[in-house]
Every structure is written in C-alpha cells, then in structure tokens.
Design a protein around this motif. Structure first.
Motif, PDB file in Angstrom:
ATOM      1  N   GLY A 388      39.838  42.306  23.140  1.00  0.00           N
ATOM      2  CA  GLY A 388      38.796  43.021  23.862  1.00  0.00           C
ATOM      3  C   GLY A 388      37.562  43.318  23.055  1.00  0.00           C
ATOM      4  O   GLY A 388      36.469  43.419  23.590  1.00  0.00           O
ATOM      5  N   ASP A 412      45.115  38.852  16.561  1.00  0.00           N
ATOM      6  CA  ASP A 412      43.828  39.363  17.034  1.00  0.00           C
ATOM      7  C   ASP A 412      43.208  38.227  17.831  1.00  0.00           C
ATOM      8  O   ASP A 412      42.729  37.244  17.271  1.00  0.00           O
ATOM      9  N   THR A 413      43.262  38.353  19.156  1.00  0.00           N
ATOM     10  CA  THR A 413      42.929  37.225  20.029  1.00  0.00           C
ATOM     11  C   THR A 413      41.511  37.348  20.553  1.00  0.00           C
ATOM     12  O   THR A 413      41.200  38.247  21.326  1.00  0.00           O
ATOM     13  N   GLN A 416      37.395  35.431  26.329  1.00  0.00           N
ATOM     14  CA  GLN A 416      36.489  36.049  27.303  1.00  0.00           C
ATOM     15  C   GLN A 416      36.977  35.764  28.725  1.00  0.00           C
ATOM     16  O   GLN A 416      37.761  34.831  28.931  1.00  0.00           O
ATOM     17  N   THR A 417      36.454  36.535  29.662  1.00  0.00           N
ATOM     18  CA  THR A 417      36.737  36.258  31.070  1.00  0.00           C
ATOM     19  C   THR A 417      36.478  34.778  31.367  1.00  0.00           C
ATOM     20  O   THR A 417      37.252  34.122  32.070  1.00  0.00           O
ATOM     21  N   ASP A 501      28.456  35.879  21.704  1.00  0.00           N
ATOM     22  CA  ASP A 501      28.941  36.605  20.530  1.00  0.00           C
ATOM     23  C   ASP A 501      28.340  36.061  19.235  1.00  0.00           C
ATOM     24  O   ASP A 501      28.047  34.877  19.120  1.00  0.00           O
ATOM     25  N   ARG A 516      28.671  41.273  20.403  1.00  0.00           N
ATOM     26  CA  ARG A 516      27.729  40.586  21.287  1.00  0.00           C
ATOM     27  C   ARG A 516      26.343  40.535  20.651  1.00  0.00           C
ATOM     28  O   ARG A 516      25.905  41.478  20.005  1.00  0.00           O
ATOM     29  N   ARG A 527      33.556  45.521  29.585  1.00  0.00           N
ATOM     30  CA  ARG A 527      32.285  44.830  29.433  1.00  0.00           C
ATOM     31  C   ARG A 527      31.300  45.302  30.485  1.00  0.00           C
ATOM     32  O   ARG A 527      31.608  45.309  31.669  1.00  0.00           O
TER      33      ARG A 527
END
Ligand code: WT7
Length: 649
Positions: A388, A412-413, A416-417, A501, A516, A527
């Motif tokens: 996130g 730690d992934t 994004q949508t 990003d 961002r 977001r």
C-alpha cells in the motif's frame, strides 16, 4: 548501507513451489523475458480451467496502445468461477475456502469450497432473476462479509461486470460510480459493522440512488437487522432471493478478454476513473503471484486483512487465493477492536500462517508497544506481507522482530490497482530482503527508471518508475474512456506504462519505491487525488481557492495539508475547518479528511496563473529552505506569508 536478511531456513523448507532459491527465481525471470507469450501460456494452462484453451499469448504492445488494449490469451474461453470453485470440488470440497472472522472476536464462519460453490450459484440465479445479464454492471457496496465475495463471484458466474465500492465512500461518491458505469443493480447490506459501530450502508445507498434511473434493483443483505428504508418494487432481501434459489448454475462462457470488473481509483486530475480488468490475464496474474510470492501451501491459513473495496481485497482475498484452492481469511473488524491485540489474537486462534497487511497498520500497532503481540502465540506465522505504501525500516524491523519473532520472512509487495497484482516484491522462500525495499521484479515485469531528462537509467540510480512490457494482469483500459487510459499512463513516456511512482535502484538491483511523484496522495494506504480534495474544498461557500498536498505523517504515511484562501468577508477559524472536513466527508467519504489547514492570503502562482505546487509541498513537508527558484512567481510576497504561517502536527 542496509542490512540484508536471508530467508530463514524454516520458511524455505518444504516449499512445494517452483521458485525456492534465487537461481530458481532468475531462471523463471529469464524465461519470462525470452518468450513472454510462451511463458504465460504455459502458466495459464496449468493454473486455470479453460473452456477453450488459448493458443495465443500476447497480442499488441505499448506503442500501439492508442489503437486498442493489449490482449492476452485472446482466443481462449473460460469462466473464472470454474477455476475458483468448480474444479476444487473434487479434491477440496470440504476444505475451508473462506474463513470469516466477524467484528466480535471469535465470531467465526467456516465456508467450504462446496458451500461457496452452492452459494455463488444461488446468488447468480437470484441476480439473473433480477435481470442481470452478461456485460451488465453490478455495484457491490458492502462491508467485509462473505456475501461480498459471493456477490463478486456470482457476477463473474454470469459474465456480469462487478464494481465494488468501498463501504467508507459517501453517497456522492457512490452515485458518481453508479452513474459512470450505468449500473443496473446495487448489492448492499442493511448495515455494516466495524469496531462495534454500525455503518449505514443501505441508507447511504438510498441517498445515492435518488434520481438514478439506471438502477432497477437493490439487493440487500441483512447483517445487523436494523430498520432500513424500503423502496417497494426496487428493493429485494438477499435471504428471500438467494436462499431458495437452485444450487447449481452453468457458468457463462466468457472470452479471455471479456471484462471481469471495474474498480474506481483516484488519479492526479479529475474524477476517479474506472480501471478495467479482464478475465484470463487477471486471474493468471493473481494466481501466479499469490502462490509464488507468499509461497502458499495446501495447509496454509492465509490472511489478507485488507478490504474487498480495494484491489488488494479483489486480488488477494478473493480471486488469487480461491483460484489456488487456499483457505482465505476475511476479516470484518479493525486492528484496534476491541484492543490493539486483535490481529494477534486472531492469528493465534485461527492458526494463520501467512499474514498480509499495510504499513500504516503496522506503525499504528507498533505505537502500542510489544505487549499486545507478545501475549499471543504467533508460532504459526511463516510469511508476513505488506502493501500500500513504502514501509519505513523501523516499522519493517518491528514487524520482523516482534510479530515475526525473527522467524518469518517479509514480502514488501509493490503494485497498484492498475497492475492487477504484485509487480516488485520478494518471492518468500527465495529472495533475501532489505528493510524498506520491495526488492526485485516478478517474472514478466520489466521495470525501467527514467531520469529528469527522460533518459533511461542503467544500473543504480533514482528516477520515475515505468514498466516497459505488457504483463497479463495489467488493466486494459479505463471504463468508457480509452483515451483517458492512454493519456494517464502512456503519454508522459510514449511506449511505456508510467506508474506515477518514484523509485531508486541500488547496486544489487533492488528497487526502493520513494512514493508518488504525481498529485496523488497515499493516506493510510488509501489513494486519493489532491484534485478531488480541492474540488470539494472550493465547493464550500467560504472558500475561494484551495491547494492540497501531502506531508509526512508518522502513522498514516502521508497526511493531508490544505492551503485555503477565503472569500472576502470570512475569517479563519475552527468552525470553517469543521465545515470543510464535513464537505469532504460528504463528497468523498469517511476515510478522507484534511489533517492540517493553513489559511493564506493567496496561492503561489506563476504569471500565467499556474499554482506552483512544489512550494506548497516543501512548506508542508517542513522544508521551506528548499523552495528553490521563486522568481517566476506573480506575487513573491505570498511565499513569505505561507512560510510564516506553516502548520505542523
Ligand atoms: C500506489 C498504488 C497495491 C494495492 C494497494 C494500493 C503505493 C503500493 C507499495 C509498496 C511502496 C507502495 C504506490 C502505488 N504502493 N504498494 N509496497 N511500497 N509503495 O493500491 O490504491 O492502486 O495505490 O500505492 O505509490 O503507486 P493503489
């Protein structure tokens, strides 16, 4: 210099998955780059149940994206629910598919694959009776109840397109989404329940739908039994329509590239856009990443504590885990209810092995100290995930040492949508980790960094993060507006997907997301566009102009900072601040609010009238000394006023 954490032996041991070493990862990565089409065709045929197996891998590319979306598995035909449900009935019929923990600790429901298959078929029948057909849009405005997943899958069963709207969104926000996709049906519940407090979902739906002629039916699940308003002829109870429906229904065949769902997300300008994901590629991507990144095993109890209203819930509570036949936890409550030990109480009681949450939750819990963690037996845990927002090394280390007791690995992934699933992340059993780094790209993902002169950075360096090649899980378009899709993601760097990003790559090739670089805020992993806040603020009568930026916030990651120019005749004050936040709550939702207001005589603008957001950002970040060149301002005196009146927490 940052420390490297090797994968603990107990994490790697016994992994049934293909990438358990860095050599395994590198081989898979190389194969995915050599022949992307062939690589993903092989994966998808193994992972998904196809009605007609595809023979085509990738069609199209980023240079021709304006002519139309890329396609994966274009000649294939499937229904995603057969991969998520039917084919598990043989081997996993009695396995728990959804392990639901309600708002009250210990309020647990165990829904097997057989139960889930039946309920999805019944709900699909009910939706069909209500008029839902392939390609129609269904809005799902619910809390974290199993029926939310049932509703999503029931739409998929019919080839209808679902759009889940997070239950925190306001009536205005819900109405915008209903309108944008011209939804035919809304599925909601009487009330949601979170942290002991009811959330008036039906009432909000009723407000949202006043005058909306596209919506013919509202299907209402009874969760709390509260009295709710009722529109005769429009509203239907879930228990009336679903419980008595037949318990099997043939899955509707869909083309691989038929839409699966729309999910609205904020950008740097204008209204939220409906990101569209399609059936074959999305399910392949979520299945592949869920299995490999978390190293999911048959007996795992896998828990992603996100909300189905966001992409994390779609990909890693519902579609990825169910496609993989996993037991997926659905959690209705909050990490703080009834106390900050809730997650760990749940981990212990349910025997959770893989746990996936957001940095903001980790920071909020760490602030309560170690005791709420230490009083629980967390020895079942093997893999811990975050998603996130960037995770600061302190929070990472607390998660690793206190929650993981140094025995787990952390993934730690970054994604994004729009990406549908994980893009840059450790592969749990394989990748050595560094606190704060999302580490390395998933096979199939080709990241690229561009410097301020738009030149490609080779080796270590920092720049803007693009992805240089299509991957199966990517969003195909923006609902009803392919031009907007092209202009938002493919116009700054033609031929490349721009993520929005910033990112640094270190000497080991590890990626460090810096946040961002566009006007998108990431508050507690939510977001939101600065433009949405500004539009809402200037709709308050007293407000003439508003400039909104983010600032570093110790728990939320980013907080919201608003510069306000009042209309003549109004005085700054708490009452106006309250009014402004009420307006934002009304137009966006309960999860959106301004943390700091600063009343200013004017916004810093260039002579052509463009707001210099860089100045607003630097002052909000507490770095007025780093303002840079202000000589092009129309009225340099406002800058001093802005610096003098700067607010902080
Ligand atoms: C933005 C996407 C992905 C599901 C949840 C958010 C930020 C996400 C990370 C991470 C650093 C991250 C990025 C990205 N982000 N994960 N592991 N490290 N930043 O989805 O609402 O589409 O937001 O979240 O800024 O662009 P989203």
């Amino acid at each position: 210099m940052s420390e490297v954490y090797d994968v603990p032996a107990r994490v790697r041991e016994g992994s049934p998955n293909p990438m358990t070493t860095m050599d395994g990862y590198r081989a898979a990565y190389a194969a995915s780059m050599d022949d992307p089409g062939g690589f993903w065709l092989r994966e998808t045929k193994q992972r998904l149940q196809w009605m007609r197996e595809p023979t085509q891998g990738l069609e199209g590319n980023f240079h021709e994206i304006a002519d139309g979306p890329v396609r994966w598995f274009g000649d294939g035909e499937l229904n995603v629910t057969e991969s998520c449900l039917d084919r598990h009935l043989l081997d996993r019929g009695d396995k728990v598919a959804i392990l639901w923990e309600g708002d009250e600790p210990g309020d647990v429901r165990r829904i097997t694959y057989r139960d889930l298959h039946r309920e999805v078929c019944q709900a699909a029948h009910a939706l069909r009776e209500l008029g839902v057909k392939k390609g129609e849009r269904v809005i799902i405005y619910m809390g974290m109840v199993p029926e939310a997943a049932v509703a999503m899958l029931a739409c998929a069963r019919l080839g209808a397109i679902h759009s889940v709207v997070f239950g925190g969104f306001s009536a205005d926000a819900l109405r915008d989404r209903v309108r944008d996709c011209r939804a035919q049906i809304v599925i909601t519940q009487d009330e949601g329940l979170r942290g002991g407090r009811p959330i008036p979902l039906k009432e909000t739906t009723d407000h949202a739908l006043v005058g909306e002629d596209s919506v013919e039916k509202v299907l209402v699940l009874k969760r709390t039994g509260a009295d709710v308003g009722w529109v005769e002829g429009r509203d239907v109870w879930w228990h009336d329509a679903v419980a008595s429906a037949p318990d099997s229904l043939d899955a509707v065949p869909c083309a691989a590239e038929d839409p699966l769902f729309i999910l609205y997300t904020s950008g740097s300008t204008g209204r939220p856009k409906g990101v569209l994901h399609t059936c074959g590629g999305y399910l392949t991507w979520t299945s592949y990443t869920h299995q490999n990144v978390f190293d999911v095993r048959e007996d795992d109890v896998y828990a992603c504590v996100a909300d189905v209203g966001w992409i994390t819930g779609h990909s890693y509570i519902v579609y990825g885990p169910l496609c993989n036949g996993a037991t997926t936890v659905m959690f209705e409550s909050t990490p703080m209810y009834p106390d900050p030990g809730r997650y760990w109480d749940m981990v212990e009681r349910l025997g959770i092995t893989v746990f996936y949450t957001a940095p903001t939750a980790i920071r909020a819990l760490a602030a309560h100290g170690d005791e709420p963690v230490r009083r629980h037996d967390l020895s079942s845990l093997r893999v811990l995930g975050t998603v996130g927002e960037p995770i600061n090394p302190d929070a990472w280390i607390w998660y690793h040492e206190v929650v993981g007791n140094g025995r787990c690995t952390i993934v730690d992934t970054w994604w994004q949508t729009e990406t549908g699933g994980h893009m840059i992340t450790p592969i749990a059993p394989a990748t050595p980790t560094k606190p704060g780094s999302a580490t390395l790209p998933v096979p199939g993902v080709l990241p690229l960094l561009l410097d301020e002169k738009d030149r490609i950075i080779r080796g270590p360096g920092q720049g803007r993060l693009c992805i240089d090649m299509p991957w199966p899980g990517m969003a195909r378009t923006v609902w009803g507006d392919h031009e907007r899709y092209v202009s938002v993601y493919f116009s700054l760097f033609p031929g490349r997907y721009f993520t929005g990003d910033g990112c640094r790559r270190d000497k080991d090739g590890y990626y460090w997301i810096t946040g961002r670089v566009d006007d998108v805020l990431n508050v507690s992993g939510h977001r939101m566009g600065t433009a949405e806040f500004e539009a809402s603020l200037v709709s308050v009568e007293a407000v003439a102009e508003a400039g909104v930026v983010g600032f570093p916030h110790p728990i939320k990651g980013q907080g919201v900072y608003a510069y306000i120019v009042l209309q003549p005749g109004y005085e700054p004050g708490d009452d106006i601040e309250t009014l402004m936040n009420q307006q934002i709550r009304k137009e966006i939702g309960a999860h959106a609010r301004v943390d700091l207001f600063q009343f200013v005589p004017g916004l810093p603008k260039t002579r052509s009238g463009k707001v210099m957001r860089r100045i607003l950002r630097k002052v909000a970040e507490g770095q007025p000394e780093a303002l840079g060149d202000t000589s092009t301002l129309a009225d340099p005196s406002v800058v001093q006023a802005i610096i003098d009146g700067a607010k902080s927490l």
